[in-house]
Design an enzyme around this catalytic site. Structure first.
Site, PDB file in Angstrom:
ATOM      1  CB  THR A  26      -9.713  -0.750 -14.373  1.00  0.00           C
ATOM      2  OG1 THR A  26      -9.141  -1.936 -14.903  1.00  0.00           O
ATOM      3  CG2 THR A  26      -8.642   0.064 -13.697  1.00  0.00           C
ATOM      4  CD  GLN A 103       0.105  -4.813  -6.383  1.00  0.00           C
ATOM      5  OE1 GLN A 103       1.003  -4.083  -5.996  1.00  0.00           O
ATOM      6  NE2 GLN A 103      -0.042  -5.132  -7.648  1.00  0.00           N
ATOM      7  CG  HIS A 121      -1.341  -2.179  -1.198  1.00  0.00           C
ATOM      8  ND1 HIS A 121      -1.272  -1.834  -2.519  1.00  0.00           N
ATOM      9  CD2 HIS A 121      -0.086  -2.576  -0.854  1.00  0.00           C
ATOM     10  CE1 HIS A 121      -0.026  -2.001  -2.964  1.00  0.00           C
ATOM     11  NE2 HIS A 121       0.698  -2.454  -1.971  1.00  0.00           N
ATOM     12  CB  CYS A 129      -9.375   4.809  17.241  1.00  0.00           C
ATOM     13  SG  CYS A 129      -8.668   6.092  18.308  1.00  0.00           S
ATOM     14  CB  CYS A 132      -8.279   3.658  21.949  1.00  0.00           C
ATOM     15  SG  CYS A 132      -9.798   3.737  20.987  1.00  0.00           S
ATOM     16  CB  THR A 192       0.045  -5.761 -11.444  1.00  0.00           C
ATOM     17  OG1 THR A 192       1.326  -5.192 -11.134  1.00  0.00           O
ATOM     18  CG2 THR A 192       0.204  -7.266 -11.521  1.00  0.00           C
ATOM     19  CB  SER A 193       2.551  -2.222 -15.073  1.00  0.00           C
ATOM     20  OG  SER A 193       2.694  -1.529 -13.851  1.00  0.00           O
ATOM     21  CG  ASN A 215      -0.999  -5.629 -17.337  1.00  0.00           C
ATOM     22  OD1 ASN A 215      -1.901  -5.303 -16.561  1.00  0.00           O
ATOM     23  ND2 ASN A 215      -0.030  -4.811 -17.677  1.00  0.00           N
TER      24      ASN A 215
HETATM   25 ZN    ZN Z   1     -10.086   5.819  20.148  1.00  0.00          ZN
END
Ligand code: ZN
Length: 243
Positions: A26, A103, A121, A129, A132, A192-193, A215
């Site tokens: 942030t 995160q 994350h 894709c 594939c 982070t909380s 925090n």
């Molecule tokens: Zn593809």
């Protein structure tokens, strides 16, 4: 809380692990979507919460709206690392910091020069894709002429390699993160909380007595932590840096 004591702890350790949440970014002007109360109006004029729009089922059932939200609200390609990112990169260079567990999906730690970054994350810079598995970079997503990016090989949907709600975390990254936390001398948890999985769960693997929490607001772990700072992350870290 005494900043000098934290300086000493960092000075005397060569096994520091950093665990960061949205609050780290942030200060680079990337909004924490969880703290944004507004609903997002899609092209079809339905309103959904960000949590819904970032879910697997939404991606499958409302793919256009997913990408509309994702491209407009989740990609901050020009964001710059802040003092906290640079401080952590420097600690790693000096051999003091073993790993960053984040995160965030914005890649700012790598932009600041950090090498060992575990992205719980995923990252906006990795895309693939769904048919594939061909890999695409961020520019491919941004520059795609249609709202839904399509694969050059097979015309499949190219999706970001980020963990959506209803999807599991990458088990290798999770395992590696737990190992670093288990073996850490100092664990710095910031931005982070600690109420949302997996953050709260991961912290419980830390067994040492140098748990540092930074925090802006209080967290359920404040009482268990050895050092608590309710302040700006870059402010605290840059004050240590100048010592
Ligand atoms: Zn593809």
């Amino acid at each position: 809380m005494c900043l000098n004591k934290l300086k000493d702890i960092i000075k005397n350790s060569n096994n520091i692990v950093f665990f960061g949440g949205a609050g780290v970014s942030t200060e680079s002007s990337i909004p924490d979507f969880r703290s944004e109360n507004g609903l997002y109006k899609t092209v079809n004029n339905y309103s959904y919460s960000p949590e819904v729009m970032l879910s697997h089922s939404f991606f499958v059932n409302h793919t256009e709206d997913f990408f509309d939200f994702y491209k407009n609200k989740m990609i901050y390609k020009n964001a710059k690392p802040n003092k906290a990112h640079y401080f952590l990169a420097e600690l790693e260079k000096r051999g003091k910091l073993k790993a960053i567990i984040t995160q965030n999906i914005d890649g700012l730690h790598q932009k600041a020069g950090s090498k060992n970054v575990l992205e719980l994350h995923g990252s906006i810079y990795k895309n693939y894709c769904v048919n594939c598995n061909k890999i695409y970079d961020l520019n491919y997503i941004i520059n795609s002429s249609s709202l839904i990016p399509r694969c050059l090989n097979c015309n499949g949907i190219v999706r970001p390699d980020i963990v959506l709600y209803e999807e599991n975390l990458n088990s290798d990254i999770l395992r590696e993160s737990i190992n670093y936390i288990k073996n850490a001398d100092v664990l710095i948890v910031a931005g982070t909380s600690l109420v949302v999985y997996p953050a709260a769960n991961l912290i419980s693997y830390y067994k040492n007595n140098k748990l540092v929490l930074i925090n802006k607001s209080s967290t359920p772990y404040d009482k268990k932590a050895n050092f608590v700072f309710h302040d700006s992350i870059s402010k605290i870290l840059s004050e240590i840096y100048q010592a």
